[in-house]
Design an enzyme around this catalytic site. Structure first.
Site, PDB file in Angstrom:
ATOM      1  N   SER A 223      -1.913  -9.535   9.412  1.00  0.00           N
ATOM      2  CA  SER A 223      -3.351  -9.791   9.573  1.00  0.00           C
ATOM      3  C   SER A 223      -4.115  -9.480   8.298  1.00  0.00           C
ATOM      4  CB  SER A 223      -3.917  -9.034  10.765  1.00  0.00           C
ATOM      5  OG  SER A 223      -3.703  -7.676  10.594  1.00  0.00           O
TER       6      SER A 223
ATOM      7  N   CYS B  26       0.873  -1.167   0.000  1.00  0.00           N
ATOM      8  CA  CYS B  26       0.000   0.000   0.000  1.00  0.00           C
ATOM      9  C   CYS B  26       0.917   1.226   0.000  1.00  0.00           C
ATOM     10  CB  CYS B  26      -0.905  -0.011   1.234  1.00  0.00           C
ATOM     11  SG  CYS B  26       0.013   0.121   2.780  1.00  0.00           S
TER      12      CYS B  26
ATOM     13  N   GLU C  49      -0.236   0.688  15.885  1.00  0.00           N
ATOM     14  CA  GLU C  49      -0.848   1.925  15.361  1.00  0.00           C
ATOM     15  C   GLU C  49      -1.798   2.525  16.405  1.00  0.00           C
ATOM     16  OE1 GLU C  49      -2.964   1.873  11.439  1.00  0.00           O
ATOM     17  OE2 GLU C  49      -4.415   3.062  12.545  1.00  0.00           O
TER      18      GLU C  49
HETATM   19 FE1  SF4 Z   1      -1.210   1.441   4.191  1.00  0.00          FE
HETATM   20 FE2  SF4 Z   1      -2.028   1.824   6.700  1.00  0.00          FE
HETATM   21 FE3  SF4 Z   1      -1.268   3.897   5.217  1.00  0.00          FE
HETATM   22 FE4  SF4 Z   1      -3.516   2.653   4.634  1.00  0.00          FE
HETATM   23  S1  SF4 Z   1      -3.067   3.779   6.503  1.00  0.00           S
HETATM   24  S2  SF4 Z   1      -1.941   3.305   3.158  1.00  0.00           S
HETATM   25  S3  SF4 Z   1      -3.001   0.525   5.137  1.00  0.00           S
HETATM   26  S4  SF4 Z   1       0.007   2.198   5.898  1.00  0.00           S
END
Ligand code: SF4
Length: 284
Positions: free
Chosen positions: A224, A14, A129
């Site tokens: 996950s 991502c 997070e």
């Molecule tokens: Fe990736 Fe998390 Fe950022 Fe979304 S919030 S782009 S899943 S790192």
């Protein structure tokens, strides 16, 4: 052989994972000691590969005291305000690779708590997070993970509340929790801070696995979001394989004539996806 191989459009890294990965990759070129504050990604191949190039994972601030000065990289999950400040004052050069979507949550939590709101974070209380997000509130925060906890939460009648979510939380579950909370308090500001990277991958994997005769999900067993992709695909396609790297399937896949689908979790590097894709095209 008349075989169709389809890779999900959004398979793999991502935006935030890509940023973190590149931050470490570029830092290695600098020839100074490089550290990451926690594993840079939830992918043991990447972490090991970087370790072989001298990058060291620091799991706790106190470890820095005995290490030669260099650059320390904050991963995409982010850190609490206290950790952020300590790192800035540590004498190490800090590269903040916190994903901008997570940074946005930090800003919301800091502002709303400063203006007197109580913070509720919908997410997994053990996830780094979420721990980081809680640490940006001026007056602590409550983490709610499921409907039972939402039901039990006791609101103070004279307080304002602000609800945010872990970026990777399930959208439907978030909605369910918010509805339960909203039923019991009028003074509640809800900020849906879920990142679409996860849901887009899941929607694509679901659609592809419905058409596939064989499905391959690439990701670390500890990730996950990769496990979730596997569950979704397995529910639609019995022949679904959850692998970490190419060697997990070499010589082991059954011969199929129908469509082979491939997807990968958000911390899976492109080169592994390409290797698997090229193998499947030529050898299944
Ligand atoms: Fe990736 Fe998390 Fe950022 Fe979304 S919030 S782009 S899943 S790192």
């Amino acid at each position: 052989m008349n075989r169709e191989v389809v890779l999900c459009e959004n398979a793999g890294f991502c935006f935030g994972a890509d940023r973190g990965f590149n931050a470490v990759k570029n830092a290695i070129e600098e020839g100074i000691p490089i550290y990451t504050y926690g594993p840079i990604l939830n992918n043991s191949f990447i972490v090991k590969g970087f370790e072989e190039k001298g990058v060291r994972v620091v799991n706790d601030f106190s470890e820095l005291a005995n290490l030669p000065k260099g650059k320390i990289i904050i991963r995409s999950h982010g850190v609490s305000k206290a950790e952020f400040d300590k790192l800035q004052e540590s004498g190490f050069e800090v590269f903040d690779a916190t994903c901008p979507f997570v940074k946005r949550i930090h800003r919301i939590v800091a502002k709303e708590s400063e203006e007197g709101s109580e913070i509720i974070v919908v997410g997994n209380p053990k996830h780094p997070e979420v721990c980081g997000i809680v640490g940006w509130s001026h007056n602590g925060a409550t983490v709610i993970e499921n409907s039972e906890e939402a039901d039990k939460f006791s609101f103070a009648p004279d307080k304002k509340y602000c609800v945010v979510s872990q970026t990777t939380f399930n959208r439907n579950k978030f909605q369910e929790i918010v509805e339960l909370l909203e039923k019991r308090s009028y003074n509640i500001l809800v900020m849906n801070t879920i990142c679409d990277a996860t849901s887009i991958r899941q929607t694509e994997a679901e659609a592809l696995s419905k058409r596939a005769e064989l499905m391959i999900v690439i990701g670390d067993k500890a990730s996950s979001n990769s496990k979730k992709l596997y569950e979704i695909c397995k529910a639609n396609c019995d022949q679904t394989y959850f692998i970490q790297e190419l060697s997990d399937i070499v010589g082991r896949l059954p011969k199929v004539s129908g469509l082979v689908g491939i997807t990968a979790g958000a911390s899976t590097p492109k080169y592994i996806i390409e290797e698997v894709q090229s193998y499947v095209r030529n050898d299944v």
